[in-house]
Motif scaffolding. Structure first.
Motif: not given
Ligand SMILES: Nc1ncnc2c1ncn2[C@@H]1O[C@H](COP(=O)(O)OP(=O)(O)OP(=O)(O)O)[C@@H](O)[C@H]1O
Ligand SMILES: Nc1nc2c(c(=O)[nH]1)N=C(CO)CN2
Length: 275
Positions: A151-179
């Motif tokens: 219950r009570n799910v709260k979601v952050s904004q989504l943000l575009e991020t550069k790949p971290y670690g293994y860098v030879d890949q497409d950009v990510f869309l990332n976010g976080c949520l509370f539940l």
């Protein structure tokens, strides 16, 4: 934390492994410790601000009678779950179920099981860098919202991020949520794996491209290590793509091992020059 106690609530029900227990029934006794914040009711003296114990007793009686399980463990677990889902203000319940007439065939006073069950607060991080990233993420979040024990799910904004670690890949869309959830950490992880699978997730390259990735960052204040689950997430403090959206939800949440807040961890990561 405040609590209300109910002891010795007698309920005639049909739980038991033996056929005659199911047929004839017997008396059980319910003992509940109901953890609720009583301060508002304590100040106002208004029943509407309180957990009405008479209503809770009726609810426990009706629900306990309505099923017939083999085991006292199952009967107790189900009743804890129903109580926590029915009464929103109930944060935790400790339930002791007595079965003094159990067919043991020896002189004994009582047999009982005691359980403590509670709502837990978790923070998740999620990301996608394949196909329709936003659609994968939105579908995953929808699935989380629809889970009966979340219950009570709260979601952050989504943000575009550069790949971290293994860098030879497409950009990510990332976010976080509370539940808030009644699932235990391993159950939550198993559920997240199901959600990832529904997004057609294939585990090919470690840290490689994925339609949907969902990790548990924090679960209450717990520090948890098992074969396949580490909480807090072991690398979260090094990942701006986790800390930035997380700081939107809980900037002052303190990492239970590192002792720094999410905002402090984010400031640290952002102070490291990126190549
Ligand atoms: N806190 C956690 N949240 C999610 N998975 C975890 C966690 N701790 C350990 N794991 C384990 O990590 C395994 C690999 O997860 P996954 O395939 O998502 O890795 P990854 O996304 O490539 O890397 P990372 O977990 O570092 O982001 C999972 O199957 C799970 O058992
Ligand atoms: N920007 C970004 N980079 C990553 C991500 C991610 O979600 N976003 N996930 C990874 C493994 O989980 C590895 N690298």
């Amino acid at each position: 934390m405040d609590y209300i106690t109910i002891t010795g609530l007698k309920v005639f029900a049909h739980h038991g492994v033996l056929e005659e227990e199911k047929k004839n029934g017997q008396d059980f006794y319910l003992n509940a410790k109901l953890f609720v914040d009583c301060h508002k009711a304590g100040v106002s003296d208004e029943l509407r601000d309180a957990l009405n114990y008479a209503e809770v007793c009726q609810f426990m009686t009706d629900e306990f009678k309505s099923d017939s399980y083999d085991l006292i463990e199952k009967a107790c677990e189900e009743l804890c779950r129903k109580l926590l889902l029915r009464y929103e203000q109930l944060e935790k319940v400790e339930l002791k179920l007595d079965k003094p007439h159990a067919p043991i065939g020896l002189p004994f006073e009582n047999v009982s099981v005691t359980m403590e069950r509670a709502w837990h607060r978790a923070y998740l991080s999620f990301g996608s860098n394949m196909g329709d990233k936003k659609a994968y993420i939105e579908k995953g979040i929808q699935e989380i919202k629809e889970h009966p024990l979340i219950r009570n799910v709260k979601v952050s904004q989504l943000l575009e991020t550069k790949p971290y670690g293994y860098v030879d890949q497409d950009v990510f869309l990332n976010g976080c949520l509370f539940l808030e959830t009644l699932l235990l950490p391993e159950e939550l992880l198993a559920f997240l794996h199901e959600v990832e699978q529904h997004a057609d997730r294939k585990r090919v390259i470690v840290w490689g491209p994925r339609t949907l990735d969902m990790d548990i960052v924090f679960y209450d204040r717990e520090v948890y290590d098992s074969e396949d689950l580490i909480i807090p997430h072991v690398d979260m403090q090094n990942r701006e793509f986790v800390l930035k959206p997380l700081a939107e939800l809980c900037p002052n949440y303190r990492h239970p091992i590192l002792g720094q807040t999410v905002k402090q961890l984010l400031d640290q990561v952002q102070s490291i020059p990126q190549e």
